[in-house]
Motif scaffolding. Sequence first.
Motif, PDB file in Angstrom:
ATOM      1  N   GLU A 192      29.583  -8.247  55.342  1.00 54.07           N
ATOM      2  CA  GLU A 192      30.580  -9.313  55.248  1.00 54.07           C
ATOM      3  C   GLU A 192      30.422 -10.066  53.935  1.00 54.07           C
ATOM      4  O   GLU A 192      29.300 -10.301  53.474  1.00 54.07           O
ATOM      5  N   THR A 193      31.544 -10.450  53.346  1.00 51.41           N
ATOM      6  CA  THR A 193      31.514 -11.204  52.102  1.00 51.41           C
ATOM      7  C   THR A 193      31.034 -12.623  52.382  1.00 51.41           C
ATOM      8  O   THR A 193      31.596 -13.330  53.220  1.00 51.41           O
ATOM      9  N   ALA A 194      29.982 -13.023  51.683  1.00 55.73           N
ATOM     10  CA  ALA A 194      29.446 -14.374  51.816  1.00 55.73           C
ATOM     11  C   ALA A 194      29.872 -15.251  50.645  1.00 55.73           C
ATOM     12  O   ALA A 194      30.070 -16.455  50.800  1.00 55.73           O
ATOM     13  N   VAL A 195      29.992 -14.645  49.454  1.00 54.69           N
ATOM     14  CA  VAL A 195      30.329 -15.391  48.242  1.00 54.69           C
ATOM     15  C   VAL A 195      31.241 -14.527  47.374  1.00 54.69           C
ATOM     16  O   VAL A 195      31.030 -13.318  47.259  1.00 54.69           O
ATOM     17  N   THR A 196      32.248 -15.155  46.775  1.00 56.58           N
ATOM     18  CA  THR A 196      33.121 -14.477  45.819  1.00 56.58           C
ATOM     19  C   THR A 196      33.164 -15.304  44.547  1.00 56.58           C
ATOM     20  O   THR A 196      33.444 -16.503  44.599  1.00 56.58           O
ATOM     21  N   LEU A 197      32.869 -14.660  43.423  1.00 53.42           N
ATOM     22  CA  LEU A 197      32.993 -15.302  42.120  1.00 53.42           C
ATOM     23  C   LEU A 197      34.052 -14.546  41.336  1.00 53.42           C
ATOM     24  O   LEU A 197      34.025 -13.315  41.271  1.00 53.42           O
ATOM     25  N   THR A 198      34.990 -15.289  40.768  1.00 55.65           N
ATOM     26  CA  THR A 198      35.961 -14.730  39.839  1.00 55.65           C
ATOM     27  C   THR A 198      35.722 -15.444  38.521  1.00 55.65           C
ATOM     28  O   THR A 198      35.770 -16.681  38.469  1.00 55.65           O
TER      29      THR A 198
END
Length: 148
Positions: free
Chosen positions: A135-141
């Motif tokens: 599962e995605t815990a953190v997304t950085l763009t």
Amino acid sequence: MTPTDSSLELQKFLHEKIPLSRAMGVQVVAVNDTELTLCAPLEPNHNHLGTAFGGSLSALATLAGYTFLWIALGDRDAHIVIRDSTISYQKPVRGELRATCLAPDPKKLAKFLKIFHQKGKSRIKLTVLIEENGETAVTLTGTYVALR
């Protein structure tokens, strides 16, 4: 997984040039045409709750984007900086920190490289995910800039 010679060389480069990566215990896990993955143990990167510290998650994600671009660029005289970023923390990370920079669309990467070689400066947006248990815990763009 046994690290390859090239991933160990890359890890050594990161530890020498970006000392925070050594303090965090960053390791290069995977490098290929579609993604780059870095990991770090929870122990030196935890907060008072025993979960991953937000600053460590941000640093690891930023470093994954930087490292992906450093490899894709292939120009060792270039300087890579992050111009701006947004980060979203969806859930706590309770174990190993694992950041994966996804390769951008090949046409966008080709355009980035072409502009860099022509003008000595180019920028590109990259996405980095930190996942735990699928599962995605953190997304950085982030927008990264390469300068000659």
